[in-house]
Scaffold this motif. Structure first.
Motif, PDB file in Angstrom:
ATOM      1  N   ARG A 190      22.343  45.766   7.793  1.00  0.00           N
ATOM      2  CA  ARG A 190      22.709  44.206   8.105  1.00  0.00           C
ATOM      3  C   ARG A 190      22.441  43.509   7.096  1.00  0.00           C
ATOM      4  O   ARG A 190      21.095  43.296   6.608  1.00  0.00           O
ATOM      5  CB  ARG A 190      21.633  44.108   9.588  1.00  0.00           C
ATOM      6  CG  ARG A 190      22.029  42.873   9.809  1.00  0.00           C
ATOM      7  CD  ARG A 190      21.113  42.591  11.192  1.00  0.00           C
ATOM      8  NE  ARG A 190      21.232  41.248  11.962  1.00  0.00           N
ATOM      9  CZ  ARG A 190      20.570  41.033  12.967  1.00  0.00           C
ATOM     10  NH1 ARG A 190      20.196  41.841  13.733  1.00  0.00           N
ATOM     11  NH2 ARG A 190      20.785  39.659  13.428  1.00  0.00           N
ATOM     12  N   GLY A 211      27.979  39.600  23.801  1.00  0.00           N
ATOM     13  CA  GLY A 211      27.398  39.828  24.944  1.00  0.00           C
ATOM     14  C   GLY A 211      27.519  38.725  26.178  1.00  0.00           C
ATOM     15  O   GLY A 211      28.435  38.997  26.968  1.00  0.00           O
ATOM     16  N   ARG A 212      27.138  37.649  25.575  1.00  0.00           N
ATOM     17  CA  ARG A 212      27.333  36.193  26.537  1.00  0.00           C
ATOM     18  C   ARG A 212      28.893  36.115  26.784  1.00  0.00           C
ATOM     19  O   ARG A 212      29.479  35.611  27.881  1.00  0.00           O
ATOM     20  CB  ARG A 212      26.854  35.144  25.821  1.00  0.00           C
ATOM     21  CG  ARG A 212      26.860  33.970  26.480  1.00  0.00           C
ATOM     22  CD  ARG A 212      26.611  32.529  25.728  1.00  0.00           C
ATOM     23  NE  ARG A 212      25.630  32.924  24.734  1.00  0.00           N
ATOM     24  CZ  ARG A 212      24.410  32.796  24.701  1.00  0.00           C
ATOM     25  NH1 ARG A 212      23.870  31.963  26.040  1.00  0.00           N
ATOM     26  NH2 ARG A 212      23.443  32.905  23.971  1.00  0.00           N
ATOM     27  N   PHE A 215      29.432  34.780  20.248  1.00  0.00           N
ATOM     28  CA  PHE A 215      30.869  33.858  20.662  1.00  0.00           C
ATOM     29  C   PHE A 215      30.442  33.112  21.776  1.00  0.00           C
ATOM     30  O   PHE A 215      29.988  33.651  23.011  1.00  0.00           O
ATOM     31  CB  PHE A 215      31.898  34.718  21.170  1.00  0.00           C
ATOM     32  CG  PHE A 215      32.465  35.739  20.056  1.00  0.00           C
ATOM     33  CD1 PHE A 215      31.962  35.967  18.896  1.00  0.00           C
ATOM     34  CD2 PHE A 215      32.946  37.124  20.825  1.00  0.00           C
ATOM     35  CE1 PHE A 215      32.450  36.631  17.924  1.00  0.00           C
ATOM     36  CE2 PHE A 215      33.231  37.954  19.666  1.00  0.00           C
ATOM     37  CZ  PHE A 215      32.906  38.156  18.317  1.00  0.00           C
ATOM     38  N   ASP A 229      26.104  47.843  22.061  1.00  0.00           N
ATOM     39  CA  ASP A 229      25.447  47.610  21.107  1.00  0.00           C
ATOM     40  C   ASP A 229      24.141  47.295  21.542  1.00  0.00           C
ATOM     41  O   ASP A 229      23.706  46.973  22.647  1.00  0.00           O
ATOM     42  CB  ASP A 229      25.682  46.232  20.647  1.00  0.00           C
ATOM     43  CG  ASP A 229      24.546  45.452  19.975  1.00  0.00           C
ATOM     44  OD1 ASP A 229      23.975  46.223  19.019  1.00  0.00           O
ATOM     45  OD2 ASP A 229      24.330  44.096  20.442  1.00  0.00           O
ATOM     46  N   VAL A 280      18.163  30.978  18.712  1.00  0.00           N
ATOM     47  CA  VAL A 280      19.054  31.655  18.507  1.00  0.00           C
ATOM     48  C   VAL A 280      19.843  31.966  17.206  1.00  0.00           C
ATOM     49  O   VAL A 280      21.024  32.722  17.229  1.00  0.00           O
ATOM     50  CB  VAL A 280      19.941  31.875  19.815  1.00  0.00           C
ATOM     51  CG1 VAL A 280      19.218  32.113  20.961  1.00  0.00           C
ATOM     52  CG2 VAL A 280      20.523  30.453  19.835  1.00  0.00           C
ATOM     53  N   SER A 319      23.790  33.143  18.446  1.00  0.00           N
ATOM     54  CA  SER A 319      24.237  33.501  19.658  1.00  0.00           C
ATOM     55  C   SER A 319      24.674  31.895  19.881  1.00  0.00           C
ATOM     56  O   SER A 319      24.243  30.899  19.326  1.00  0.00           O
ATOM     57  CB  SER A 319      23.236  33.795  20.492  1.00  0.00           C
ATOM     58  OG  SER A 319      23.855  34.170  21.634  1.00  0.00           O
ATOM     59  N   GLN A 320      25.609  31.950  21.044  1.00  0.00           N
ATOM     60  CA  GLN A 320      26.217  30.694  21.509  1.00  0.00           C
ATOM     61  C   GLN A 320      26.642  29.840  20.503  1.00  0.00           C
ATOM     62  O   GLN A 320      26.385  28.596  20.132  1.00  0.00           O
ATOM     63  CB  GLN A 320      25.046  30.165  22.422  1.00  0.00           C
ATOM     64  CG  GLN A 320      25.611  28.824  23.070  1.00  0.00           C
ATOM     65  CD  GLN A 320      26.776  28.736  23.911  1.00  0.00           C
ATOM     66  OE1 GLN A 320      27.341  30.069  24.261  1.00  0.00           O
ATOM     67  NE2 GLN A 320      27.754  27.888  24.155  1.00  0.00           N
ATOM     68  N   HIS A 338      27.026  44.946   8.228  1.00  0.00           N
ATOM     69  CA  HIS A 338      26.958  44.396   9.436  1.00  0.00           C
ATOM     70  C   HIS A 338      26.268  42.621   9.495  1.00  0.00           C
ATOM     71  O   HIS A 338      25.458  42.936   8.264  1.00  0.00           O
ATOM     72  CB  HIS A 338      25.889  45.225  10.508  1.00  0.00           C
ATOM     73  CG  HIS A 338      25.450  44.605  11.716  1.00  0.00           C
ATOM     74  ND1 HIS A 338      23.965  44.227  12.039  1.00  0.00           N
ATOM     75  CD2 HIS A 338      26.106  44.135  12.774  1.00  0.00           C
ATOM     76  CE1 HIS A 338      24.065  43.994  13.331  1.00  0.00           C
ATOM     77  NE2 HIS A 338      25.142  43.612  13.820  1.00  0.00           N
ATOM     78  N   TYR A 354      14.841  27.507  26.082  1.00  0.00           N
ATOM     79  CA  TYR A 354      15.664  26.773  25.367  1.00  0.00           C
ATOM     80  C   TYR A 354      16.083  25.404  25.629  1.00  0.00           C
ATOM     81  O   TYR A 354      17.137  24.943  24.875  1.00  0.00           O
ATOM     82  CB  TYR A 354      16.949  27.654  25.022  1.00  0.00           C
ATOM     83  CG  TYR A 354      16.738  29.005  24.837  1.00  0.00           C
ATOM     84  CD1 TYR A 354      16.156  29.713  23.604  1.00  0.00           C
ATOM     85  CD2 TYR A 354      17.300  29.961  25.861  1.00  0.00           C
ATOM     86  CE1 TYR A 354      16.147  30.950  23.566  1.00  0.00           C
ATOM     87  CE2 TYR A 354      17.224  31.377  25.579  1.00  0.00           C
ATOM     88  CZ  TYR A 354      16.658  31.850  24.527  1.00  0.00           C
ATOM     89  OH  TYR A 354      16.364  33.240  24.503  1.00  0.00           O
TER      90      TYR A 354
HETATM   91  N1  LLP Z   1      24.210  41.488  18.325  1.00  0.00           N
HETATM   92  C1  LLP Z   1      23.259  41.281  17.831  1.00  0.00           C
HETATM   93  C2  LLP Z   1      22.551  41.957  16.753  1.00  0.00           C
HETATM   94  C3  LLP Z   1      22.520  40.432  18.382  1.00  0.00           C
HETATM   95  O1  LLP Z   1      21.141  40.134  18.333  1.00  0.00           O
HETATM   96  C4  LLP Z   1      22.832  39.817  19.790  1.00  0.00           C
HETATM   97  C5  LLP Z   1      22.175  38.930  20.473  1.00  0.00           C
HETATM   98  C6  LLP Z   1      24.254  39.745  20.054  1.00  0.00           C
HETATM   99  C7  LLP Z   1      24.969  40.908  19.213  1.00  0.00           C
HETATM  100  C8  LLP Z   1      24.889  39.345  21.000  1.00  0.00           C
HETATM  101  O2  LLP Z   1      25.082  37.860  21.145  1.00  0.00           O
HETATM  102  P1  LLP Z   1      25.888  37.179  22.071  1.00  0.00           P
HETATM  103  O3  LLP Z   1      27.352  37.540  22.053  1.00  0.00           O
HETATM  104  O4  LLP Z   1      25.416  37.492  23.608  1.00  0.00           O
HETATM  105  O5  LLP Z   1      25.584  35.836  21.620  1.00  0.00           O
HETATM  106  N2  LLP Z   1      18.520  34.747  24.855  1.00  0.00           N
HETATM  107  C9  LLP Z   1      19.322  33.906  24.152  1.00  0.00           C
HETATM  108  C10 LLP Z   1      20.316  34.458  23.504  1.00  0.00           C
HETATM  109  C11 LLP Z   1      19.718  35.625  22.509  1.00  0.00           C
HETATM  110  C12 LLP Z   1      20.570  36.428  21.807  1.00  0.00           C
HETATM  111  C13 LLP Z   1      20.037  37.698  20.890  1.00  0.00           C
HETATM  112  N3  LLP Z   1      20.911  38.453  20.334  1.00  0.00           N
HETATM  113  C14 LLP Z   1      20.115  33.042  25.023  1.00  0.00           C
HETATM  114  O6  LLP Z   1      19.786  33.126  26.441  1.00  0.00           O
HETATM  115  O7  LLP Z   1      20.674  32.220  24.674  1.00  0.00           O
END
Ligand code: LLP
Length: 706
Positions: free
Chosen positions: A157, A284-285, A248, A87, A170, A210-211, A205, A325
């Motif tokens: 989206r 991602g995370r 997640f 992604d 987030v 996040s988190q 989409h 944050y």
């Molecule tokens: N898809 C889209 C469209 C997104 O914008 C993001 C994250 C993800 C997937 C992946 O999200 P994840 O699974 O990692 O939560 N810097 C912040 C988090 C920002 C997330 C931005 N978008 C932090 O350190 O908590």
């Protein structure tokens, strides 16, 4: 609920009183490459991926790793190899995703502000899906697709206006957020796309934020979207894919529960099947978060009026999550605290000139001393990827651990990297007066060198500089000029210039001196690798002694007989990087070296390259006295590393000396370490000798003239 990976066990555990990553001691890595540093567990990464895949296996989703969490090429490569897609949100991420080996067929492209150039690049790669966030963006993509004669797969989206119950910064799926399209707008666009020649509406989409640690927001949204899809299908827009984004959540605090991924999967999968959809997700995370830590060292303890500060060598530029944050990261000492260790409440802060430069406030931690290492846990996601060089701080290195092995997967930035893309404007170029080049003069058994840190490329013509500064009576005087430069393969590169200005391939004594220099100047640790024109060598430093790994010896020929001036001389031939002929003598001082050595050196048996010649006397125990005649110098030299090694190895085969062998040469003593295997095979051959600083100084003028 397991916190990290592999059979429910975290990859970061205390063993024998120390924090390990898999089977590797973390403090050993920190000792060797310095701090701050990021470190990742291969096992945790793989396990996270497999667990997610396993949970959703009934619907075999396309798991597109969200590169923004951590776009390190090695980590991406591991995920691509496991079958993940990517992604991405920028041209840069597209570039990195392709470089890491993700198939374009598995790349989805999100983001509210894609530029024309980024879209064009992605179209040319024929990526799997564009996730479109506005009407304007859709129009541009349609035009570009028409220009390039493409039919482009698109998901819109949706902004579902659902509260994911996470940190405000987030959250992305609320109506006040900039992300996605309102459902009514999206419907309008989908209906328009039914007749589009160049866009094929394929999916829907969303990404809530996040988190996220609760499953309800997902369930609510999937329901809402499924209903929307049913409605659209009735209108003749037949969507195949639902992309549920990422978000997640993981467990940052020991007791905090992460998102229950198995539960989420068991609730979502039936909906996906019922609506005959294919599922895409963008974690991602979840994949990288708990697979990584950041290691830092305590520089100082400082008592403020109200608080106790621990000042560490990492700053908010290295890990910005707490500053941005107020994020919580568990802190672990690398040295395991005992159950009775006294606790103290501290603020953990960095060296950056900002009050938000902190990693923890009012944290109750086992007491730690200056110099100790700390690990900031769960920093594999949004750690390095959000790092900057604010305060002109070079970016930290990244390490991957696999069992007992670790690899540097990103070297530490050096100061030069800070100015790599800058150019001083022409008008300003000449306003700075001349500058000087600092050097250190070192001496290693029998050779002396001028060593200069040239990572900033100050020296334009090293040959000319060597000629000048090596000159014995006119300048500093040395056997060679050694330049320490950056390397992509090793800790640093050594370039060696002879006093005549020519560049040499390699020199063992030089390597020992430059390793000592790098250690003293904090460029490398006690163990390092050096790239040379003659290959990469390993070094270990202990005080004034430096050990270097030698090449595997070859071309052994024992009991060679040479006839010289009518007499027969028996000796042994061995190539230890360069060729050597070894002759044993009962008293080396009495050998007619000046007469015999030149004849042997050019003897027909050693043509065309000739050989070096060593006269060896076994004194007591494992000690040899050696005199060497060197090819090239065409004379006896004070010491010769490869000659000492050849003498010791041949000594082990013919006179029973064993490792370590002390070799006494005119210039000093060398120690040879080796393992002798079957069939006269040697391995683990190391040469150890002194390398010490004679003095430091500054070369002036040359900087301008050379
Ligand atoms: N898809 C889209 C469209 C997104 O914008 C993001 C994250 C993800 C997937 C992946 O999200 P994840 O699974 O990692 O939560 N810097 C912040 C988090 C920002 C997330 C931005 N978008 C932090 O350190 O908590």
């Amino acid at each position: 609920m397991r916190k990290s990976s592999f059979n429910g066990e975290s990859s970061f555990q205390y063993k024998r009183g120390e924090l390990f990553c898999e089977d590797t001691s973390i403090s050993q890595i920190a000792d060797e490459i310095g701090t701050p540093l990021y470190l990742y567990s291969n096992r945790a990464l793989i396990d996270n991926y497999e667990r997610l895949k396993g949970a959703f296996k009934r619907v075999s989703p396309l798991i597109c790793y969200s590169l923004k969490a951590n776009d390190n090429l090695t980590l991406c490569r591991i995920l691509a190899h496991l079958g993940a897609g990517a992604d991405i949100v920028s041209g840069g991420e597209l570039y990195k995703a392709l470089l890491a080996g993700f198939s374009p067929k598995r790349i989805v492209f999100a983001g509210v502000g894609k530029t024309r150039k980024e879209m064009e690049l992605a179209l040319r790669e024929d990526i799997f899906m564009f996730n479109i966030e506005s009407r304007g963006e859709l129009e541009l993509l349609e035009n570009l697709s028409s220009e390039l004669h493409r039919k482009t797969r698109v998901s819109l989206r949706i902004n579902p206006d659902i509260d994911p119950d996470t940190h405000p910064y987030v959250r992305t799926g609320l109506k006040q957020n900039k992300f996605g399209l309102q459902m009514e707008k999206a419907e309008e666009l989908y209906l328009k796309l039914r007749d589009s020649k160049n866009i094929s509406p394929k999916g829907i989409h969303f990404h809530l934020g996040s988190q996220i640690t609760r499953i309800d927001p997902y369930l609510k949204c999937v329901d809402k979207m499924a209903e929307f899809i049913s409605h659209l299908r009735k209108e003749g827009v037949d969507l195949e894919y639902m992309d549920m984004g990422g978000g997640f959540g993981i467990g940052y605090r020991g007791k905090e529960s992460p998102l229950d991924i198995e539960e989420l999967a068991s609730r979502i999968a039936p909906l996906i099947r019922e609506h005959e959809l294919k599922l895409i997700m963008e974690p991602g995370r979840y994949l990288t978060g708990n697979a990584g830590i950041m290691v830092t060292q305590i520089l100082y303890r400082k008592r403020g009026k109200e608080r106790q500060f621990l000042i560490v060598d990492a700053g908010m530029n290295d890990l910005i999550r707490p500053a941005l944050y107020g994020a919580y990261h568990e802190i672990k000492k690398l040295r395991q605290p005992s159950k009775t260790s006294p606790m103290e409440v501290i603020d953990l802060v960095g060296p950056v000139c900002e009050s938000t430069d902190f990693f923890a406030k009012d944290r109750n931690l086992p007491r730690s001393a200056q110099g100790e290492y700390l690990a900031l846990m769960d920093t594999g996601a949004y750690g390095f990827s959000m790092a900057s060089s604010y305060n002109a701080r070079p970016l930290p290195p990244e390490v991957l651990v696999k069992g007992e092995k670790w690899t540097l997967i990103r070297r530490r930035e050096v100061y030069r990297d800070l100015v790599r893309t800058e150019a001083i404007s022409l008008e300003e170029k000449n306003v700075i007066p001349s500058y000087t080049i600092p050097f250190v003069k070192l001496q290693g058994t029998g050779n002396d060198f001028i060593v200069v840190d040239n990572r900033a490329n100050l020296i334009k013509d090293p040959g000319a500089l060597a000629k000048k500064v090596c000159s014995r009576k006119e300048d500093v005087g040395a056997d060679g000029l050694l330049l320490l430069e950056e390397s992509q393969k090793a800790y640093f590169k050594m370039r060696i210039f002879n006093p005549d200005g020519s560049e040499a391939e390699m020199c063992g004594n030089g390597a020992r001196c430059i390793a000592q220099f790098a250690y003293l100047k904090d460029i490398a640790g006690r163990r390092c690798t050096i790239e040379t024109l003659g290959g990469t060598i390993r070094c270990q430093i202990q005080g004034k002694k430096v050990k270097i790994g030698m090449e595997k010896p070859r071309d052994l020929r024992l009991n060679l007989r040479l006839s010289l001036k009518g007499e027969i001389y028996e000796g042994h031939y061995l190539n230890t990087g360069v060729p050597h002929f070894i002759l044993f003598a009962s008293r080396v001082e009495e050998v007619a070296l000046e007469e015999l050595a030149p004849l042997i050196r050019r003897h027909p048996k050693f043509r065309p390259q000739g050989t070096n010649v060593d006269f060896v006397q076994v004194t007591k125990g494992n000690t040899l006295k050696v005199r060497t005649y060197e090819r090239g110098v065409e004379d006896e030299t004070l010491a010769c590393g490869t000659g000492a090694v050849a003498s010791a190895l041949v000594g082990s085969l013919t006179c029973g000396v064993s490792s370590p062998v002390r070799v006494r040469m005119k210039g000093g003593d060398l120690f040879i370490y080796f393992e002798r295997g079957k069939d006269n095979n040697f391995s683990q051959v190391f040469l150890e000798g002194e390398a010490r600083v004679a003095f430091e100084g500054k070369i002036s003028e040359e900087a301008e003239n050379v």
